[in-house]
Design a protein around this motif. Structure first.
Motif, PDB file in Angstrom:
ATOM      1  N   VAL A 198      -5.305   2.971   5.606  1.00  0.00           N
ATOM      2  CA  VAL A 198      -6.739   2.816   5.212  1.00  0.00           C
ATOM      3  C   VAL A 198      -6.338   4.367   5.357  1.00  0.00           C
ATOM      4  CG1 VAL A 198      -8.403   3.078   4.469  1.00  0.00           C
ATOM      5  CG2 VAL A 198      -7.310   1.089   4.372  1.00  0.00           C
ATOM      6  N   ASN A 258      -3.551   6.359   4.173  1.00  0.00           N
ATOM      7  CA  ASN A 258      -3.625   6.585   2.059  1.00  0.00           C
ATOM      8  C   ASN A 258      -4.941   8.044   1.887  1.00  0.00           C
ATOM      9  OD1 ASN A 258      -2.045   5.014   0.770  1.00  0.00           O
ATOM     10  ND2 ASN A 258      -2.592   3.565   2.018  1.00  0.00           N
ATOM     11  N   SER A 259      -5.477   8.099   3.401  1.00  0.00           N
ATOM     12  CA  SER A 259      -6.811   8.928   2.452  1.00  0.00           C
ATOM     13  C   SER A 259      -6.485  10.221   2.879  1.00  0.00           C
ATOM     14  CB  SER A 259      -7.928   8.942   3.288  1.00  0.00           C
ATOM     15  OG  SER A 259      -8.806   7.339   2.882  1.00  0.00           O
ATOM     16  N   LEU A 310      -4.903  12.317   0.471  1.00  0.00           N
ATOM     17  CA  LEU A 310      -5.931  13.259  -1.078  1.00  0.00           C
ATOM     18  C   LEU A 310      -5.854  14.289  -0.291  1.00  0.00           C
ATOM     19  CD1 LEU A 310      -8.304   9.894  -1.379  1.00  0.00           C
ATOM     20  CD2 LEU A 310      -6.363  10.627  -2.542  1.00  0.00           C
ATOM     21  N   GLY A 345      -2.007   7.996  -2.350  1.00  0.00           N
ATOM     22  CA  GLY A 345      -3.386   7.785  -2.071  1.00  0.00           C
ATOM     23  C   GLY A 345      -4.013   7.103  -2.308  1.00  0.00           C
ATOM     24  N   ILE A 401      -5.380   2.946  -1.202  1.00  0.00           N
ATOM     25  CA  ILE A 401      -6.783   2.979  -0.824  1.00  0.00           C
ATOM     26  C   ILE A 401      -7.324   1.882  -1.521  1.00  0.00           C
ATOM     27  CG2 ILE A 401      -8.922   4.134  -0.418  1.00  0.00           C
ATOM     28  CD1 ILE A 401      -7.634   6.164  -0.099  1.00  0.00           C
TER      29      ILE A 401
END
Length: 138
Positions: A85, A88-89, A92, A116, A120
């Protein structure tokens, strides 16, 4: 045959597999960028050779964590979700600045941002949570 051996194994949820695949892709891409940085330093394309070699090695190591997290997720290990997570964060803000730079980076930034968001969403999906946090009999 007993009932235990004939019972089908529970299948891994699709959102979990998708999140793991996206995370592995991001980790692999990060490792490729690190190798590219080191190769460009060694080939003389960079004026700060030692800095690029070290930076490239660090980026390769940073790419290994998402790949390991994706592998853990495929084995349905809980610990893999947090680094996945996080990875993927981080996509952004990277996507935002890629889009802000303009040119061809707009399309690349849009893809990075989309990956992303999908990553998430799939990792925080209730089916993923159920697969990772249900008590296993054993």
């Amino acid at each position: 045959m007993t009932a235990e051996t004939t019972a089908p194994a529970t299948a891994r949820p699709v959102p979990l597999t998708l999140g793991a695949a996206i995370t592995a892709l991001e980790g692999a891409a990060l490792a490729v960028v690190g190798v590219w940085d080191m190769v460009s330093a060694l080939s003389g394309q960079s004026k700060q050779m030692a800095l690029n070699e070290f930076g490239g090695a660090v980026i390769v190591l940073l790419g290994v964590l998402p790949v390991l997290a994706a592998r853990a997720l495929l084995k349905e290990r809980r610990w893999g979700r947090s680094p996945a997570v996080l990875t993927n964060s981080i996509c952004l803000p990277v996507a935002y600045y890629m889009i802000e730079s303009g040119g061809a980076m707009i399309a690349v930034g849009a893809v990075v941002g989309l990956l992303g968001l999908v990553g998430i969403g799939s990792l925080l999906n209730p089916r993923t949570t159920a697969a990772l946090y249900t008590q296993r009999e054993g």
